[in-house]
Design a protein around this motif. Structure first.
Motif, PDB file in Angstrom:
ATOM      1  N   ASN A 183     -18.019   4.635   8.396  1.00  0.00           N
ATOM      2  CA  ASN A 183     -17.531   4.748   9.773  1.00  0.00           C
ATOM      3  C   ASN A 183     -16.905   6.101  10.057  1.00  0.00           C
ATOM      4  O   ASN A 183     -15.689   6.230  10.175  1.00  0.00           O
ATOM      5  N   PHE A 184     -17.742   7.095  10.183  1.00  0.00           N
ATOM      6  CA  PHE A 184     -17.284   8.441  10.540  1.00  0.00           C
ATOM      7  C   PHE A 184     -17.823   8.790  11.918  1.00  0.00           C
ATOM      8  O   PHE A 184     -18.715   8.113  12.447  1.00  0.00           O
TER       9      PHE A 184
ATOM     10  N   ASP B 259     -11.342  14.714   6.784  1.00  0.00           N
ATOM     11  CA  ASP B 259     -12.554  15.440   7.149  1.00  0.00           C
ATOM     12  C   ASP B 259     -12.822  16.528   6.122  1.00  0.00           C
ATOM     13  O   ASP B 259     -12.019  16.763   5.225  1.00  0.00           O
TER      14      ASP B 259
ATOM     15  N   TRP C 269     -13.141  10.788   9.637  1.00  0.00           N
ATOM     16  CA  TRP C 269     -12.938   9.347   9.515  1.00  0.00           C
ATOM     17  C   TRP C 269     -11.688   8.940  10.282  1.00  0.00           C
ATOM     18  O   TRP C 269     -10.874   9.779  10.667  1.00  0.00           O
ATOM     19  N   GLU C 270     -11.524   7.619  10.474  1.00  0.00           N
ATOM     20  CA  GLU C 270     -10.424   7.072  11.279  1.00  0.00           C
ATOM     21  C   GLU C 270      -9.048   7.505  10.787  1.00  0.00           C
ATOM     22  O   GLU C 270      -8.108   7.586  11.566  1.00  0.00           O
TER      23      GLU C 270
ATOM     24  N   LEU D 186     -11.707   6.395   1.715  1.00  0.00           N
ATOM     25  CA  LEU D 186     -13.140   6.631   1.825  1.00  0.00           C
ATOM     26  C   LEU D 186     -13.914   6.112   0.619  1.00  0.00           C
ATOM     27  O   LEU D 186     -15.133   5.981   0.670  1.00  0.00           O
TER      28      LEU D 186
ATOM     29  N   PHE E 233     -16.104   4.337   4.460  1.00  0.00           N
ATOM     30  CA  PHE E 233     -16.825   5.614   4.408  1.00  0.00           C
ATOM     31  C   PHE E 233     -17.913   5.690   5.481  1.00  0.00           C
ATOM     32  O   PHE E 233     -18.120   6.736   6.089  1.00  0.00           O
TER      33      PHE E 233
END
Length: 78
Positions: free
Chosen positions: A50-51, A65, A60-61, A42, A48
């Protein structure tokens, strides 16, 4: 009442604007919270950004979390 993230919007840096289920909108700056190996990816701003909202919080991928209660606590009024 359980604390839940209803909406999330990337702002800049490590800041995210969150709407909670109690109607409060808060801005969280997670720059100082990215500690531990799960949060290392992240630190890349592109990663970062892309949540998504999953299980009532942002995730996140890679599965990283934060508890929605933590986000609520550290957030400042938007």
């Amino acid at each position: 009442m359980f604390c839940e993230v209803m909406q999330a919007e990337y702002l800049d840096g490590y800041r995210v604007k969150l709407l909670f289920n109690d109607g409060e909108t808060k801005v969280v700056d997670l720059a100082q919270s990215l500690k531990g190996s799960v949060f290392t990816p992240l630190k890349d701003i592109e990663f970062f950004k892309n949540f998504s909202i999953k299980f009532n919080t942002i995730e996140w991928e890679n599965g990283a979390d934060f508890a929605p209660e933590y986000l609520y606590e550290i957030g400042t009024a938007a």
